[in-house]
Enzyme design. Sequence first.
Site, PDB file in Angstrom:
ATOM      1  N   HIS A  76       0.846  -1.196   0.000  1.00 18.40           N
ATOM      2  CA  HIS A  76       0.000   0.000   0.000  1.00 18.40           C
ATOM      3  C   HIS A  76       0.881   1.245   0.000  1.00 18.40           C
ATOM      4  O   HIS A  76       1.393   1.663   1.037  1.00 18.40           O
ATOM      5  CB  HIS A  76      -0.902  -0.019   1.237  1.00 18.40           C
ATOM      6  CG  HIS A  76      -1.869   1.124   1.316  1.00 18.40           C
ATOM      7  ND1 HIS A  76      -3.019   1.073   2.081  1.00 18.40           N
ATOM      8  CD2 HIS A  76      -1.872   2.344   0.754  1.00 18.40           C
ATOM      9  CE1 HIS A  76      -3.685   2.213   1.975  1.00 18.40           C
ATOM     10  NE2 HIS A  76      -2.998   3.009   1.181  1.00 18.40           N
ATOM     11  N   HIS A  78       1.268   5.254  -2.217  1.00 16.01           N
ATOM     12  CA  HIS A  78       0.767   6.211  -3.213  1.00 16.01           C
ATOM     13  C   HIS A  78       1.997   6.832  -3.872  1.00 16.01           C
ATOM     14  O   HIS A  78       2.794   7.478  -3.196  1.00 16.01           O
ATOM     15  CB  HIS A  78      -0.082   7.285  -2.531  1.00 16.01           C
ATOM     16  CG  HIS A  78      -1.244   6.714  -1.771  1.00 16.01           C
ATOM     17  ND1 HIS A  78      -2.496   6.581  -2.310  1.00 16.01           N
ATOM     18  CD2 HIS A  78      -1.320   6.199  -0.517  1.00 16.01           C
ATOM     19  CE1 HIS A  78      -3.320   6.038  -1.415  1.00 16.01           C
ATOM     20  NE2 HIS A  78      -2.621   5.792  -0.312  1.00 16.01           N
ATOM     21  N   LEU A  79       2.129   6.614  -5.188  1.00 15.35           N
ATOM     22  CA  LEU A  79       3.344   7.064  -5.861  1.00 15.35           C
ATOM     23  C   LEU A  79       3.116   8.249  -6.804  1.00 15.35           C
ATOM     24  O   LEU A  79       3.992   8.617  -7.566  1.00 15.35           O
ATOM     25  CB  LEU A  79       4.022   5.896  -6.581  1.00 15.35           C
ATOM     26  CG  LEU A  79       4.478   4.751  -5.649  1.00 15.35           C
ATOM     27  CD1 LEU A  79       5.242   3.693  -6.438  1.00 15.35           C
ATOM     28  CD2 LEU A  79       5.329   5.240  -4.492  1.00 15.35           C
ATOM     29  N   HIS A 194     -10.623   0.377   2.054  1.00 18.59           N
ATOM     30  CA  HIS A 194     -10.421   1.483   2.999  1.00 18.59           C
ATOM     31  C   HIS A 194     -11.734   1.574   3.772  1.00 18.59           C
ATOM     32  O   HIS A 194     -12.751   1.980   3.231  1.00 18.59           O
ATOM     33  CB  HIS A 194     -10.135   2.765   2.215  1.00 18.59           C
ATOM     34  CG  HIS A 194     -10.129   4.006   3.056  1.00 18.59           C
ATOM     35  ND1 HIS A 194      -8.980   4.700   3.358  1.00 18.59           N
ATOM     36  CD2 HIS A 194     -11.129   4.674   3.671  1.00 18.59           C
ATOM     37  CE1 HIS A 194      -9.282   5.739   4.113  1.00 18.59           C
ATOM     38  NE2 HIS A 194     -10.576   5.754   4.313  1.00 18.59           N
ATOM     39  N   HIS A 247      -4.659  -0.614   6.436  1.00 19.13           N
ATOM     40  CA  HIS A 247      -4.474   0.294   7.570  1.00 19.13           C
ATOM     41  C   HIS A 247      -5.539   0.145   8.672  1.00 19.13           C
ATOM     42  O   HIS A 247      -6.202   1.106   9.055  1.00 19.13           O
ATOM     43  CB  HIS A 247      -4.269   1.750   7.142  1.00 19.13           C
ATOM     44  CG  HIS A 247      -5.301   2.351   6.207  1.00 19.13           C
ATOM     45  ND1 HIS A 247      -6.638   2.234   6.421  1.00 19.13           N
ATOM     46  CD2 HIS A 247      -5.140   3.081   5.080  1.00 19.13           C
ATOM     47  CE1 HIS A 247      -7.265   2.871   5.449  1.00 19.13           C
ATOM     48  NE2 HIS A 247      -6.385   3.386   4.622  1.00 19.13           N
ATOM     49  N   ASN A 293      -5.069   9.433   7.826  1.00 16.96           N
ATOM     50  CA  ASN A 293      -6.397   8.849   7.741  1.00 16.96           C
ATOM     51  C   ASN A 293      -6.283   7.358   7.458  1.00 16.96           C
ATOM     52  O   ASN A 293      -5.737   6.992   6.421  1.00 16.96           O
ATOM     53  CB  ASN A 293      -7.214   9.520   6.625  1.00 16.96           C
ATOM     54  CG  ASN A 293      -8.655   9.035   6.619  1.00 16.96           C
ATOM     55  OD1 ASN A 293      -9.164   8.611   7.654  1.00 16.96           O
ATOM     56  ND2 ASN A 293      -9.295   9.073   5.468  1.00 16.96           N
ATOM     57  N   ASP A 320       1.485   2.592   3.723  1.00 18.92           N
ATOM     58  CA  ASP A 320       0.534   3.661   3.355  1.00 18.92           C
ATOM     59  C   ASP A 320       1.302   4.975   3.087  1.00 18.92           C
ATOM     60  O   ASP A 320       0.893   6.063   3.504  1.00 18.92           O
ATOM     61  CB  ASP A 320      -0.564   3.875   4.401  1.00 18.92           C
ATOM     62  CG  ASP A 320      -1.707   4.746   3.852  1.00 18.92           C
ATOM     63  OD1 ASP A 320      -1.699   5.046   2.649  1.00 18.92           O
ATOM     64  OD2 ASP A 320      -2.591   5.144   4.642  1.00 18.92           O
ATOM     65  N   GLY A 339      -2.018  12.247   5.719  1.00 17.51           N
ATOM     66  CA  GLY A 339      -1.092  11.362   5.022  1.00 17.51           C
ATOM     67  C   GLY A 339       0.320  11.527   5.527  1.00 17.51           C
ATOM     68  O   GLY A 339       0.719  12.613   5.938  1.00 17.51           O
TER      69      GLY A 339
HETATM   70 ZN   LIG Z   1      -3.482   4.985   1.430  1.00 18.22          ZN
END
Ligand SMILES: [Zn+2]
Length: 445
Positions: A76, A78-79, A194, A247, A293, A320, A339
């Site tokens: 998990h 985010h790129l 999520h 998460h 979150n 995450d 984040g």
């Molecule tokens: Zn995420």
Amino acid sequence: MRPDGPDTSASATERTGLAVVRNGRIVDPASGRDEPGDLWMRGGKIVDRPADDETKAATVIDAAGLLVLPGLVDLHAHLGEPGFEYRETLESGALAAAAGGVTTVACMPDTDPAIDDGPTLEYVRERAAGAAARIHPIAAVTAERRGERLTEAGELAEAGAVALSDAGRPIRNPAILRRALEYSRMFDLPILVHCEDPSLSAGGHMHEGSHATRLGLKGIPSIAEETAVARDLMLAEWTGGRIHVTHASTAVTVDLIRSAKQRGVRVTADASPHHLVLTDESLSAYDTHLKVNPPLRSKADVEALRAGLADGTIDAVASDHTPRSVDEKYTEFQEALPGATGLETMLAVVFTELVRPGLLTLGEGIRALSTAPAGILGVEGGNLAPGGPADLLLFDPDGTWTVDRASFRSRSVNSPFTGRTLEGCVTLTIVGGRVSYRRAEPDSP
Ligand SMILES: [Zn+2]
């Protein structure tokens, strides 16, 4: 590794000849191996020790005093690419991964455009080819992640999606999630959920409790996660589909997953390092780097997550990794986007906070960071068995380092661990037999 020693591993990056990692302690949870030894590689794969006349020509990587671990697999992250390159690119995200010992990353589809069809997914795969870590896209469950119309799971699986997720958005309509779970069974793709009921979390900025009251911030109650977890587990049970709760953040979530597993529901789960270490109490200075979150929860929740990780209810630790720009973080707490980055700190945080104090054995920690997530995604790696990819890292368990904004490879610096001193340093990361990260010697320029 000694800079003046016989190590010529850089040349191993240019050719695919025989190489050996010598004198390290090899820890491979998949096989239960934990012993001093040598690890041989050739052609990007781990191989058995070759015949004596061949070994003399091998490139030697000295791992004396170091742990030799399977490369971490992060399910998990985010790129940023396409659409949010000011936060992260596939290239910078992969460099951050390699610096953290992560050799495989599953990237979330909350890009712009969203990764919700074959061509977009193929675009990401092409952009990621040759990066410092293997990158596998996760595709959206619904078109544009709007929760209305299912994407083509078959086309996405064919194009190389390793999972489906609407990334940061709960699937509000249970009929949509039911259908998604039914379709995903045909392609054996897990659906990463999520879990959040927005009608319960709306307007909240941190965990609902006495600390939120004291800080005058509207809270996000635990129940906003737990009702969604309960519903999604019931849908997974009903359909026989595979669900992955990402998460997990509350004690009740852990209990719900534990009892679902006992009933045979096809569920797996992860927790992020920050949820395993930090609590809502640490928000007292309104530090926006601690705004995430789901929110940082109570001490009792952290203890339940740790117990769940130790007993296998929580299968994996996932970063995450959520890069944010300076503008998105350096603002009022209520305005700041949630984040935290995590690829570069994940292993050292787990080692410092969970393995060193004895909450997890080293093997259990590496299983949660490597072997288990590889299994959940169905990707290669996560072990050091001959025949598998030469994805591994060398780790100095006696090294310490202070998390410093200037040292991040990520384009973003929103780490909740900045300023902390952590134990254990990644000294070398190898992906497919090639060196993708090497720690600078302390006295080198
Ligand atoms: Zn995420």
